[in-house]
Write a protein that holds these residues in place. Structure first.
Motif, PDB file in Angstrom:
ATOM      1  N   ALA A 315       0.658  -1.239  -0.036  1.00  0.00           N
ATOM      2  CA  ALA A 315       0.015   0.164   0.007  1.00  0.00           C
ATOM      3  C   ALA A 315       0.922   1.305  -0.130  1.00  0.00           C
ATOM      4  O   ALA A 315       0.389   2.329  -0.158  1.00  0.00           O
ATOM      5  CB  ALA A 315      -0.779   0.128   1.161  1.00  0.00           C
ATOM      6  N   SER A 316       2.179   1.150   0.050  1.00  0.00           N
ATOM      7  CA  SER A 316       3.015   2.297   0.179  1.00  0.00           C
ATOM      8  C   SER A 316       3.568   2.520  -1.237  1.00  0.00           C
ATOM      9  O   SER A 316       4.256   3.702  -1.421  1.00  0.00           O
ATOM     10  CB  SER A 316       4.178   2.091   1.073  1.00  0.00           C
ATOM     11  N   MET A 317       3.375   1.974  -2.307  1.00  0.00           N
ATOM     12  CA  MET A 317       3.641   2.153  -3.488  1.00  0.00           C
ATOM     13  C   MET A 317       3.205   3.351  -4.036  1.00  0.00           C
ATOM     14  O   MET A 317       4.021   4.230  -4.841  1.00  0.00           O
ATOM     15  CB  MET A 317       3.480   0.836  -4.369  1.00  0.00           C
ATOM     16  N   PRO A 318       2.022   3.872  -3.897  1.00  0.00           N
ATOM     17  CA  PRO A 318       1.679   5.127  -4.349  1.00  0.00           C
ATOM     18  C   PRO A 318       2.523   6.222  -3.797  1.00  0.00           C
ATOM     19  O   PRO A 318       2.894   7.163  -4.430  1.00  0.00           O
ATOM     20  CB  PRO A 318       0.261   5.259  -4.049  1.00  0.00           C
ATOM     21  N   ARG A 319       2.971   6.135  -2.573  1.00  0.00           N
ATOM     22  CA  ARG A 319       3.699   7.088  -1.667  1.00  0.00           C
ATOM     23  C   ARG A 319       5.117   7.213  -2.375  1.00  0.00           C
ATOM     24  O   ARG A 319       5.907   8.254  -2.353  1.00  0.00           O
ATOM     25  CB  ARG A 319       3.578   6.997  -0.231  1.00  0.00           C
ATOM     26  N   ARG A 320       5.513   6.194  -2.489  1.00  0.00           N
ATOM     27  CA  ARG A 320       7.026   5.935  -3.207  1.00  0.00           C
ATOM     28  C   ARG A 320       6.994   6.612  -4.615  1.00  0.00           C
ATOM     29  O   ARG A 320       8.051   7.251  -4.854  1.00  0.00           O
ATOM     30  CB  ARG A 320       7.511   4.307  -3.161  1.00  0.00           C
ATOM     31  N   THR A 321       6.274   6.391  -5.279  1.00  0.00           N
ATOM     32  CA  THR A 321       6.101   6.994  -6.826  1.00  0.00           C
ATOM     33  C   THR A 321       6.168   8.432  -6.577  1.00  0.00           C
ATOM     34  O   THR A 321       6.987   9.023  -7.248  1.00  0.00           O
ATOM     35  CB  THR A 321       5.046   6.299  -7.751  1.00  0.00           C
ATOM     36  N   GLU A 322       5.206   8.826  -5.631  1.00  0.00           N
ATOM     37  CA  GLU A 322       5.122  10.268  -5.486  1.00  0.00           C
ATOM     38  C   GLU A 322       6.327  10.945  -4.881  1.00  0.00           C
ATOM     39  O   GLU A 322       6.687  11.941  -5.223  1.00  0.00           O
ATOM     40  CB  GLU A 322       3.975  10.550  -4.578  1.00  0.00           C
ATOM     41  N   ALA A 323       7.117  10.000  -3.854  1.00  0.00           N
ATOM     42  CA  ALA A 323       8.525  10.359  -3.354  1.00  0.00           C
ATOM     43  C   ALA A 323       9.475  10.567  -4.422  1.00  0.00           C
ATOM     44  O   ALA A 323      10.321  11.624  -4.392  1.00  0.00           O
ATOM     45  CB  ALA A 323       8.899   9.579  -2.278  1.00  0.00           C
ATOM     46  N   VAL A 324       9.376   9.741  -5.481  1.00  0.00           N
ATOM     47  CA  VAL A 324      10.399   9.656  -6.221  1.00  0.00           C
ATOM     48  C   VAL A 324      10.214  11.141  -7.430  1.00  0.00           C
ATOM     49  O   VAL A 324      11.195  12.037  -7.839  1.00  0.00           O
ATOM     50  CB  VAL A 324      10.422   8.558  -7.370  1.00  0.00           C
ATOM     51  N   ILE A 325       8.939  11.119  -7.468  1.00  0.00           N
ATOM     52  CA  ILE A 325       8.618  12.401  -8.486  1.00  0.00           C
ATOM     53  C   ILE A 325       8.950  13.635  -7.787  1.00  0.00           C
ATOM     54  O   ILE A 325       9.574  14.581  -8.428  1.00  0.00           O
ATOM     55  CB  ILE A 325       6.985  12.464  -8.875  1.00  0.00           C
ATOM     56  N   SER A 326       8.622  13.809  -6.386  1.00  0.00           N
ATOM     57  CA  SER A 326       8.954  15.076  -5.554  1.00  0.00           C
ATOM     58  C   SER A 326      10.541  15.071  -5.658  1.00  0.00           C
ATOM     59  O   SER A 326      11.060  16.487  -5.496  1.00  0.00           O
ATOM     60  CB  SER A 326       8.474  14.784  -4.031  1.00  0.00           C
ATOM     61  N   ALA A 327      11.399  13.882  -5.448  1.00  0.00           N
ATOM     62  CA  ALA A 327      12.792  14.344  -5.595  1.00  0.00           C
ATOM     63  C   ALA A 327      13.256  14.244  -6.653  1.00  0.00           C
ATOM     64  O   ALA A 327      14.839  14.299  -6.775  1.00  0.00           O
ATOM     65  CB  ALA A 327      13.155  12.982  -4.847  1.00  0.00           C
TER      66      ALA A 327
END
Length: 334
Positions: A315-327
């Motif tokens: 369930a953390s995968m959407p947050r991980r992709t958002e984190a990569v985009i933010s970074a």
């Protein structure tokens, strides 16, 4: 309350009012509950409080701003390096002062996290991949069977138990921590989905294309059966040479298994990495002494991972992709 500094603004106002009414200092002190000397000092204009004590600050705000720039230019400098550059900028001071100033700025000396080195091309691919998967739901990520290999050693670095010893007991056998130049180790392969973990594979020898395909042959079917039953799934692995080999790609094609495209050097996008961390923390508590104990401890720790833990990680995968985009493609906290 004998000290003038103890008087509040309200008390001072009351003193002024009562004095105007003709009250004596004794009456006033009894009325507001402070000493007569405090009333006297206030009325005589000496109630300015205590002067600041301690040494005068030896650096200016401008000098402190210069130090901040020096720290932010290179976060891996020692106190000696910082002091040298600060001195060269015109601020002559001690190491202790440098330490106090960087502490005041909110900096703390910590062990840095280790993250893969990413070049511009790899960052761009991570960013593109995350943007493409940005709107995937948890249900979609639940269709992915994540996999990875990891190495476990008998030596656990500097972490773990400390030793209690007295002066002169440094070389005492009971106080020594044994180490070997090439510690025994175990390589394992494992897979997980939102439903839990599959069977763990203890790998013998090095992983090449042929041995990796043997792992897939023996461990993907039971993993898929346990975690998906008759439902379809997407297989994930990284871009290790054994995974990227043409013969490995042919194996997936022959078995009708869809493989998820994956960006290089992206362990922060793979939730299996978090499971390896869980297993390794458990091993530090158990402290196995033999290779057999190490293998047994790894298997037991892997088997203890719950479906709830796996679901939270998936369930953390959407947050991980958002984190990569933010970074902007750089490594993230995951």
């Amino acid at each position: 309350m004998g000290k003038t500094a103890d008087l509040t603004a309200v008390q001072k106002a009351i003193i002024d009012t009562l004095k105007q009414e003709g009250k004596t200092q004794k009456d006033i002190s009894e009325r507001i509950g402070c000493s007569q000397s405090a009333v006297s000092r206030h009325l005589s204009g000496k109630s300015v409080g205590r002067k600041k004590c301690g040494r005068k600050r030896c650096t200016t705000r401008r000098g402190d701003r210069t130090l901040r720039k020096i720290v932010e230019k290179d976060r891996f400098q020692t106190l000696g390096d910082l002091r040298k550059q600060w001195t060269e900028s015109g601020v002559e001071t001690s190491r202790a002062t440098v330490y106090r100033r960087v502490q005041e700025m909110g900096y703390r000396c910590r062990i840095p996290q280790v993250k893969p080195l990413l070049n511009q091309k790899q960052r761009q691919k991570r960013l593109t991949w995350s943007t493409e998967k940005q709107h995937w739901t948890v249900a979609q990520w639940s269709k992915v069977l994540f996999s990875d290999e990891s190495k476990f050693c008998m030596s656990f670095g500097n972490q773990g138990a400390r030793v209690w010893r007295k002066t002169g007991q440094r070389e005492m056998p009971k106080c020594l921590k044994s180490s070997v130049k090439y510690p025994q180790s175990v390589m394992v392969w494992g897979a997980m989905s939102a439903a839990g973990v599959g069977p763990l594979c203890l790998i013998k020898g090095k992983v090449n294309a042929a041995s990796y395909q043997e792992i897939l042959e023996h461990f993907i079917p039971p993993s898929a059966e346990k975690l998906y039953g008759d439902e379809d799934f997407i297989f994930q692995h990284d871009l290790a040479p054994a995974h990227s080999a043409k013969t490995t790609g042919k194996w997936f094609t022959d078995h009708g298994i869809t493989v998820l495209n994956w960006p290089a050097n992206s362990p922060d996008l793979n939730p299996v990495e978090n499971l390896w961390d869980i297993v390794k923390r458990n091993l530090r508590d158990k402290r196995p002494n033999t290779l057999d104990e190490l293998k047994a401890a790894i298997e037991a720790s892997w088997a203890s991972i719950t479906p709830q833990q796996c679901h939270r990680l998936t369930a953390s995968m959407p947050r991980r992709t958002e984190a990569v985009i933010s970074a902007k493609g750089f490594p993230t906290k995951y």
